[in-house]
Write a protein that holds these residues in place. Sequence first.
Motif, PDB file in Angstrom:
ATOM      1  N   THR A 167      -2.042  -2.290  -1.658  1.00  0.00           N
ATOM      2  CA  THR A 167      -0.637  -1.797  -2.196  1.00  0.00           C
ATOM      3  C   THR A 167      -0.635  -0.621  -2.020  1.00  0.00           C
ATOM      4  N   VAL A 168       0.961  -0.436  -1.633  1.00  0.00           N
ATOM      5  CA  VAL A 168       0.881   1.132  -1.661  1.00  0.00           C
ATOM      6  C   VAL A 168       2.094   1.464  -2.143  1.00  0.00           C
ATOM      7  N   ASN A 169       2.095   2.543  -3.256  1.00  0.00           N
ATOM      8  CA  ASN A 169       3.698   2.608  -3.991  1.00  0.00           C
ATOM      9  C   ASN A 169       3.888   4.264  -3.224  1.00  0.00           C
ATOM     10  N   LEU A 170       5.631   3.630  -3.349  1.00  0.00           N
ATOM     11  CA  LEU A 170       6.973   4.546  -2.752  1.00  0.00           C
ATOM     12  C   LEU A 170       7.778   5.412  -4.076  1.00  0.00           C
ATOM     13  N   THR A 171       7.517   6.617  -3.640  1.00  0.00           N
ATOM     14  CA  THR A 171       8.382   7.239  -4.640  1.00  0.00           C
ATOM     15  C   THR A 171       9.181   7.927  -4.289  1.00  0.00           C
ATOM     16  N   GLN A 184      14.076   8.495   5.722  1.00  0.00           N
ATOM     17  CA  GLN A 184      13.522   7.209   6.757  1.00  0.00           C
ATOM     18  C   GLN A 184      11.945   7.886   6.487  1.00  0.00           C
ATOM     19  N   VAL A 185      11.200   6.605   5.793  1.00  0.00           N
ATOM     20  CA  VAL A 185       9.812   7.005   5.595  1.00  0.00           C
ATOM     21  C   VAL A 185       9.125   5.649   6.119  1.00  0.00           C
ATOM     22  N   ASP A 186       7.971   5.348   5.901  1.00  0.00           N
ATOM     23  CA  ASP A 186       6.911   4.295   7.492  1.00  0.00           C
ATOM     24  C   ASP A 186       6.217   4.158   5.718  1.00  0.00           C
ATOM     25  N   LEU A 187       5.696   2.427   5.728  1.00  0.00           N
ATOM     26  CA  LEU A 187       4.738   2.104   5.240  1.00  0.00           C
ATOM     27  C   LEU A 187       3.813   1.140   6.160  1.00  0.00           C
ATOM     28  N   SER A 188       2.734   2.536   6.678  1.00  0.00           N
ATOM     29  CA  SER A 188       1.443   1.651   6.935  1.00  0.00           C
ATOM     30  C   SER A 188       1.101   0.339   6.840  1.00  0.00           C
ATOM     31  N   CYS A 189       0.517  -0.386   7.377  1.00  0.00           N
ATOM     32  CA  CYS A 189      -0.767  -1.826   6.713  1.00  0.00           C
ATOM     33  C   CYS A 189      -1.232  -1.352   8.344  1.00  0.00           C
ATOM     34  N   GLN A 190      -2.416  -2.001   8.650  1.00  0.00           N
ATOM     35  CA  GLN A 190      -3.651  -2.082   9.361  1.00  0.00           C
ATOM     36  C   GLN A 190      -4.460  -3.500   8.884  1.00  0.00           C
ATOM     37  N   PHE A 191      -4.530  -4.516   9.448  1.00  0.00           N
ATOM     38  CA  PHE A 191      -5.516  -5.358   9.519  1.00  0.00           C
ATOM     39  C   PHE A 191      -6.371  -5.009  10.164  1.00  0.00           C
ATOM     40  N   VAL A 192      -7.977  -4.953   9.466  1.00  0.00           N
ATOM     41  CA  VAL A 192      -9.296  -5.097  10.575  1.00  0.00           C
ATOM     42  C   VAL A 192      -9.916  -6.452  11.000  1.00  0.00           C
ATOM     43  N   ASN A 193     -10.113  -6.879  11.885  1.00  0.00           N
ATOM     44  CA  ASN A 193     -10.650  -7.991  12.005  1.00  0.00           C
ATOM     45  C   ASN A 193     -11.898  -7.924  11.996  1.00  0.00           C
ATOM     46  N   SER A 194     -12.729  -9.031  11.571  1.00  0.00           N
ATOM     47  CA  SER A 194     -13.742  -9.775  11.650  1.00  0.00           C
ATOM     48  C   SER A 194     -15.175 -10.128  13.531  1.00  0.00           C
ATOM     49  N   ASP A 195     -15.545 -10.799  13.478  1.00  0.00           N
ATOM     50  CA  ASP A 195     -16.681 -10.738  14.622  1.00  0.00           C
ATOM     51  C   ASP A 195     -17.193 -11.757  14.347  1.00  0.00           C
ATOM     52  N   PRO A 196     -16.680 -12.975  14.434  1.00  0.00           N
ATOM     53  CA  PRO A 196     -15.993 -13.524  15.498  1.00  0.00           C
ATOM     54  C   PRO A 196     -14.509 -12.834  14.250  1.00  0.00           C
ATOM     55  N   PRO A 197     -13.559 -12.493  15.285  1.00  0.00           N
ATOM     56  CA  PRO A 197     -12.522 -12.862  14.400  1.00  0.00           C
ATOM     57  C   PRO A 197     -12.042 -14.061  14.115  1.00  0.00           C
ATOM     58  N   TYR A 231       4.258  -1.871  -3.326  1.00  0.00           N
ATOM     59  CA  TYR A 231       4.516  -3.065  -2.098  1.00  0.00           C
ATOM     60  C   TYR A 231       3.105  -3.522  -1.325  1.00  0.00           C
ATOM     61  N   ILE A 232       3.332  -4.470  -1.055  1.00  0.00           N
ATOM     62  CA  ILE A 232       1.842  -4.592  -0.623  1.00  0.00           C
ATOM     63  C   ILE A 232       2.102  -6.352   0.652  1.00  0.00           C
ATOM     64  N   CYS A 233       0.925  -5.769   1.034  1.00  0.00           N
ATOM     65  CA  CYS A 233       1.358  -5.917   2.546  1.00  0.00           C
ATOM     66  C   CYS A 233      -0.461  -7.123   2.527  1.00  0.00           C
ATOM     67  N   ASP A 269      -1.865   2.690   3.228  1.00  0.00           N
ATOM     68  CA  ASP A 269      -2.057   4.742   2.860  1.00  0.00           C
ATOM     69  C   ASP A 269      -1.529   4.074   1.223  1.00  0.00           C
ATOM     70  N   ASP A 270      -2.041   5.556   0.452  1.00  0.00           N
ATOM     71  CA  ASP A 270      -2.636   5.158  -1.350  1.00  0.00           C
ATOM     72  C   ASP A 270      -1.073   4.615  -1.946  1.00  0.00           C
ATOM     73  N   SER A 271      -0.254   6.605  -1.653  1.00  0.00           N
ATOM     74  CA  SER A 271       1.234   6.402  -1.584  1.00  0.00           C
ATOM     75  C   SER A 271       1.966   6.965  -0.468  1.00  0.00           C
ATOM     76  N   ARG A 272       3.168   6.867  -0.596  1.00  0.00           N
ATOM     77  CA  ARG A 272       4.080   7.491   0.267  1.00  0.00           C
ATOM     78  C   ARG A 272       5.422   7.966  -1.033  1.00  0.00           C
ATOM     79  N   SER A 273       5.849   8.641  -0.179  1.00  0.00           N
ATOM     80  CA  SER A 273       7.562   9.062  -0.703  1.00  0.00           C
ATOM     81  C   SER A 273       8.387  10.026   0.003  1.00  0.00           C
ATOM     82  N   GLY A 274       9.654  10.139  -0.424  1.00  0.00           N
ATOM     83  CA  GLY A 274      11.229  10.233   0.438  1.00  0.00           C
ATOM     84  C   GLY A 274      11.638  10.734   0.165  1.00  0.00           C
ATOM     85  N   TYR A 275      12.888  11.116   0.300  1.00  0.00           N
ATOM     86  CA  TYR A 275      13.773  11.553  -0.675  1.00  0.00           C
ATOM     87  C   TYR A 275      14.706  10.357  -0.242  1.00  0.00           C
ATOM     88  N   ALA A 276      15.867   9.730  -1.046  1.00  0.00           N
ATOM     89  CA  ALA A 276      17.009   9.376  -0.793  1.00  0.00           C
ATOM     90  C   ALA A 276      17.830   9.919   0.043  1.00  0.00           C
TER      91      ALA A 276
END
Length: 493
Positions: free
Chosen positions: A133-137, A35-48, A118-120, A25-32
């Motif tokens: 990279t995703v920015n957390l506020t 709880q918040v999720d920072l998603s990260c998905q890897f798109v593999n190649s063919d051949p992987p 945050y860098i995945c 995600d470009d950015s995520r936010s949450g209150y102090a």
Amino acid sequence: MMVVKTFMYFSAVIISGYSQMVQVDDSRSGYAGSQVDLSCQFVNSDPPVKISQVTWQKFVNGTKQNVAIANPALGVSVLPPFKERVRFKSPAVRRPTPSLEDTTITFSNLRLTDEAAYICEYTTFPAGNRENTVNLTVYARPMIQMSLSTPTIVAGPANLKMTVATCLSANGKPAGVITWDTGLDGEVSNQEIRNPDGTFTVRSDYMMVPTRQTHNQKLTCITSYHSETYSDSVTLNIQYEPEVTIEGYDGNWYLNRESVQLICQTDANPPVSLYQWRFLNGSIPDNVEVRDNILLFKGPVTYDLAGTYMCDATNSIGTRSAAMEVNVTEFPVIPHEITQGQQGLGTAIGMVALGGSLLVVALTLLGVLFHRRQRTFKGDYSTKKHVLGSSYRKGGSLQPYPPIPQVLICPDDFDDEKKAEMYGSPISLTENIHHCQDNTQQMNRSFSVESEVEACGYGEQCFAFYDETELEMSVDMVPQTDGSVISKEEWYV
């Protein structure tokens, strides 16, 4: 040498044939504290390609700090200070033979210091590293507090403004915006403070002149924060000296009137604790009983009760007084002013009276006409009727009278003696006329000529008092040699 160059070119071709992508995600936010999720998905190649390791890093001020690591051979590792608050969301990552295509992490109990980029990063073979990279506020909800400046506010001099209430938006990120909702006439003073942890505290003071009229009035503070709205209210508690008035005297105290009293009415905060009565014309009369804020006058009113009465009312703020001057009259006073209701009643009564008068007049006229028609002569042409002087009268019940004068109006040069000789009477003509006028004005004009002559008495010269109806009748009469007249035609009712 030539072979080596060919291999190197082939390897480059093979590497360039791989295409991988790291999706976040470009950015995520949450209150102090949330709880918040920072998603990260890897798109593999063919051949992987082979994933060797996944690393989450916090990037602050140009410096990277490891947060969590997932390695197919070594397992999962979360580093301090995130160890107790960060975990990989997918259970597949935590298995002995993990699947690392989804390496989303979950932050629990967010802190303001967690705000960063945050860098995945994926390490692959033979394609190398791939990252995104995703920015957390992190937001902080402010603590909203509204209070009176003091538990009790004392009304002061006019035009002296003071802070009566304070609204606070503390430790918010970003800073809250405070407004006031009230009908009172006051001013607002705002102050914004930046705290060391990056939050803001906003203070808003409401200033006004506290008065008796503003007691128990409501003040509402509205705080807007990050598309959210909070409100809080307080009720002003203004303390003030008593406002004093004396009631009970209606301006109509008269001798021997019973059951009168004076009441000391007050408006005070706090309530009045002491009432004191005074009589400026001396001591309070013996027949007056004092009951706190009431003066009860026993027995009938006398002149001794006249004078000026004072009531002093005291509370914890101060003492105020009021005076009432009482006058005693001999008789009750009738008010001259007429209320609107009385005016309406008087108008209605006047209309009824006017209608009644018109009805009476109409009935009277009808009675007069009926009476005259009843007295109209009924008979034949041979019947004789004397007018003011014939010795023959119908019915024969009245005494004969002298003949009616042939001349009613005398010239101006005639004197009273000549007029008396003409009519053969020693009484002056002026006296006759005045006498007849006095008698005739008291009689109903609806009577016949015969009734008017009877009122003057025998031997008097009465003339020129006929009404128009009788004169018209005389025109229709034919005079006879014996002094009588005969009707030209017969009258019927």
